[in-house]
Design an enzyme around this catalytic site. Structure first.
Site, PDB file in Angstrom:
ATOM      1  N   ASN A   1      14.840  45.314  24.295  1.00 27.89           N
ATOM      2  CA  ASN A   1      14.400  43.913  24.327  1.00 27.89           C
ATOM      3  C   ASN A   1      15.554  42.944  24.085  1.00 27.89           C
ATOM      4  OD1 ASN A   1      12.426  41.603  23.959  1.00 27.89           O
ATOM      5  ND2 ASN A   1      13.265  41.690  21.880  1.00 27.89           N
TER       6      ASN A   1
ATOM      7  N   ARG B   1       7.642  36.407  23.879  1.00 29.13           N
ATOM      8  CA  ARG B   1       8.393  37.161  24.904  1.00 29.13           C
ATOM      9  C   ARG B   1       9.725  36.507  25.277  1.00 29.13           C
ATOM     10  NH1 ARG B   1       2.907  38.211  26.750  1.00 29.13           N
ATOM     11  NH2 ARG B   1       2.467  40.383  26.299  1.00 29.13           N
TER      12      ARG B   1
ATOM     13  N   ASP C   1      17.965  37.717  23.108  1.00 21.91           N
ATOM     14  CA  ASP C   1      16.837  38.199  23.900  1.00 21.91           C
ATOM     15  C   ASP C   1      17.234  38.389  25.371  1.00 21.91           C
ATOM     16  OD1 ASP C   1      14.095  38.826  23.360  1.00 21.91           O
ATOM     17  OD2 ASP C   1      13.547  37.190  24.717  1.00 21.91           O
TER      18      ASP C   1
ATOM     19  N   ARG D   1      10.240  55.758  22.525  1.00 16.27           N
ATOM     20  CA  ARG D   1       9.533  54.697  21.815  1.00 16.27           C
ATOM     21  C   ARG D   1      10.164  53.407  22.310  1.00 16.27           C
ATOM     22  NH1 ARG D   1      11.123  51.177  17.515  1.00 16.27           N
ATOM     23  NH2 ARG D   1       9.379  50.449  16.258  1.00 16.27           N
TER      24      ARG D   1
ATOM     25  N   ASP E   1      10.927  49.952  21.498  1.00 14.37           N
ATOM     26  CA  ASP E   1      10.972  49.033  20.366  1.00 14.37           C
ATOM     27  C   ASP E   1      10.605  47.622  20.816  1.00 14.37           C
ATOM     28  OD1 ASP E   1      12.050  48.415  17.537  1.00 14.37           O
ATOM     29  OD2 ASP E   1      13.231  47.052  18.776  1.00 14.37           O
TER      30      ASP E   1
ATOM     31  N   HIS F   1       7.421  42.028  22.561  1.00 16.37           N
ATOM     32  CA  HIS F   1       8.329  40.919  22.863  1.00 16.37           C
ATOM     33  C   HIS F   1       8.856  40.981  24.286  1.00 16.37           C
ATOM     34  CE1 HIS F   1       8.108  39.785  18.658  1.00 16.37           C
ATOM     35  NE2 HIS F   1       8.090  41.090  18.424  1.00 16.37           N
TER      36      HIS F   1
ATOM     37  N   GLU G   1       5.934  49.977  20.985  1.00 15.52           N
ATOM     38  CA  GLU G   1       5.675  49.375  19.675  1.00 15.52           C
ATOM     39  C   GLU G   1       5.071  47.989  19.873  1.00 15.52           C
ATOM     40  OE1 GLU G   1       7.470  47.443  15.673  1.00 15.52           O
ATOM     41  OE2 GLU G   1       8.413  47.194  17.617  1.00 15.52           O
TER      42      GLU G   1
ATOM     43  N   ARG H   1       2.123  60.971  14.777  1.00 14.76           N
ATOM     44  CA  ARG H   1       3.534  61.014  14.380  1.00 14.76           C
ATOM     45  C   ARG H   1       3.620  61.067  12.854  1.00 14.76           C
ATOM     46  NH1 ARG H   1       6.736  55.788  15.872  1.00 14.76           N
ATOM     47  NH2 ARG H   1       5.409  54.985  14.217  1.00 14.76           N
TER      48      ARG H   1
END
Ligand code: AAO
Length: 512
Positions: free
Chosen positions: A115, A173, A182, A210, A212, A216, A248, A352
């Site tokens: 991200n 976002r 970003d 995963r 992250d 976002h 996530e 997990r």
């Protein structure tokens, strides 16, 4: 032809929900901040032999190095490039780990930070784990390369350039999360750099990612990237296998972004799971264990085949992220074992397990001011390796929850009961409950403040079973309590609220 294409498309996309673990292996463990050499050894000596399906590893790529030698754990969430050298080791060590773990059927899931890059205040220089030059202020990351064209600065509409309101999906976002630069993920160039990074890892042999901070990123941008990913390496996986994707997304309800927007792409972290379970086991807000009878979708969680579940994660075990004070962690070991035991016995979601390091907590006005402390380290800031004690626990402040007898044995329980229905529910209307998984396993909890003595229908074949919580089966004997199941499936359970662990579990692979 159209129909065929449709099937191919459904087949391709649905595969990203499949964890790709070997048949009969149903959990992964997050070895938070472990070095690659230690993970390779752990796969061979412990995880493979005990039926663990895989390992979520800490971010693998080049990251900022801060405050040397008192490096915070979270520096790895600030990428500098996609080269493979990190606090956990270099590229050679990473490749060696993937190969050795895969060879014993324990697969590797990478925590992918796509991200953003480092914080805007990250400065300039070569203070990165690979020694790469960068200039955060100028948005210059020549080792990728990214330049100021590749970031969202122009797009964000808040005065500060930061996320100011989580109810505004655009801010979440398009603006910076805690100052992190970003990336402009709608750009083909940026998508290409990220896909190359992930494909490099796939080619090395990892089984999934995963993602992250997925909340976002616009779902369409994530999809454009995952669509570019290769199938997994056929040295270890069947041809055509898609990488496992779990995103996530923190959605406890009441915000502008819903988990629903992401379940079409891959699995999603179900944060409600640990937050609610913590309240139940702590008996806060009038919650009772008997309320979990319809645990799962009945509690407003996403569908089971989309959920990635966990009791705690590396953020909320130290007050970051979401969940708050109810989250159970190793610091409350007795309650924690009950929580993890429940999760591993219950069929909902893909599970997990967390494996942590201990740090010096220091609460000031209710907040741990030491929440930044990194893994056990040497004087020069390098991460210590994980020593294994004679009793199989870990030393040097590595907690190794996954090696605790109760948790390891429940990971095995979950494998043994895999695919079996949720059956034979019993409760006392308070905090004593029991349930089975078909005719393969049965678990009983006493979280009331009084003694429990009940005879229950387990659904299991007659025999003498070893409780895998107070002990386990070793050779032809039980090291803990024995439970006798009669020919009608009934068994008597006597569990004191004073016991070291006030729950018991039996399964068909632990029968004498
Ligand atoms: C560090 C420093 C910062 C500095 C920054 C840049 O701490 O002060 O500005 O560097 O220099 C980790 C650490 C951060 C660290 C960062 C970078 O946790 O402290 O910043 O590395 O080094 C949000 C995100 C979620 C994120 C979580 C921590 O949505 O994605 O924050 N988790 C991941 C990783 C995490 C990592 C990053 C992302 C960044 O797992 O380790 O950060 O790569 C609400 C929102 C959530 C939001 C939380 C926290 O939650 O819903 O989305 O999570 O706020 O901001 C109730 C509500 C719940 C609410 C919660 C908290 O529970 O129900 O919805 O309260 O308000």
């Amino acid at each position: 032809m159209k129909l065929l294409l449709l099937f191919v498309c459904i087949g391709l996309s649905s595969a990203q929900f499949n964890p790709n673990t070997r048949a009969g292996r149903t959990t992964i463990v997050h070895l938070f901040e472990w070095r690659w050499d230690d993970i390779a050894a752990e796969c061979e000596r412990f995880l493979g032999p005990n039926g663990f399906g895989g390992v979520q590893v800490s971010p693998v790529n080049d990251h900022i190095v801060l405050n040397d030698p008192w490096r915070p754990w979270w520096q790895r969430y600030q990428p500098i490039s996609y080269k493979l050298c990190s606090r956990s080791g270099n590229e050679q060590q990473f490749r060696d780990m993937v190969t050795r773990c895969n060879n014993v059927g324990v697969y590797i899931y990478v925590d992918a930070i796509i991200n953003h890059m480092c914080g805007q205040g990250g400065g300039t220089g070569t203070h990165s784990s690979c020694g790469s030059y960068f200039n955060a202020g100028a948005r210059d990351f020549p080792s990728v390369p990214y330049s100021n064209w590749d970031f969202n600065d122009g797009k964000c509409r808040t005065g500060s350039g930061e996320i100011e309101n989580y109810n505004d999906a655009y801010q979440v976002r398009d603006c910076r999360l805690v100052g992190l630069l970003d990336l402009a993920l709608e750009k083909d160039y940026v998508r290409g750099k990220i896909a190359d990074f992930l494909n490099n890892l796939i080619n090395i042999g990892v089984a999934g990612f995963r993602l992250d901070a997925a909340k976002h990123m616009w779902p369409g941008d994530i999809k454009a990237i995952t669509d570019r990913l290769n199938n997994l390496n056929t040295r270890w996986f069947p041809g055509g296998t898609r990488p496992f994707i779990f995103q996530e997304v923190i959605d406890l309800g009441g915000e502008g972004i819903s988990f629903n927007e992401y379940t079409g792409i891959g699995r999603v972290t179900e944060f409600k799971y640990g937050a609610r379970l913590g309240n139940i086991i702590r008996k806060w807000n009038g919650e009772k264990l008997s309320y979990v009878r319809n645990w799962g979708e009945g509690w407003g969680f996403m569908s089971s085949n989309r959920a990635l579940v966990f009791v705690d994660n590396h953020d909320n075990q130290r007050g970051h992220g979401a969940g708050g004070a109810s989250i159970l962690t190793f610091w409350d070991a007795r309650l924690y074992k009950m929580g993890v035991g429940f999760m591993l016995a219950h069929p909902y979601g893909f599970a997990r397990i967390m494996s942590s390091f201990r740090w010096n907590r220091n609460f000031v006005n209710g907040k741990d001011v030491n929440d930044w402390i990194g893994p056990p380290s040497n004087g020069d800031g390098s991460t210590k390796s994980v020593p294994i004690n004679a009793d199989s626990t870990c030393g040097d402040n590595w907690v190794c929850e996954h090696r605790w007898r109760q948790i390891k044995n429940m990971a095995i329980f979950r494998n043994v009961v895999d695919g079996q229905a949720f059956t034979n529910w019993w409760d006392n209307g308070s905090n004593q409950i029991a349930f089975g998984r078909g005719n393969r396993g049965f678990i009983v909890f006493n979280n009331d403040d009084w003694y429990m003595d009940v005879t229950l229908n387990t659904g299991l074949p007659a025999g003498t079973y070893c409780d895998v919580i107070s002990g386990q089966k070793e050779g032809s004997r039980c090291t803990g309590r024995q439970i006798t199941v009669a020919s009608n499936g009934n068994a008597r359970f006597q569990i004191s609220n004073q016991d070291e662990d006030s729950f018991a579990a039996i399964h068909v692979d632990a029968r004498l």
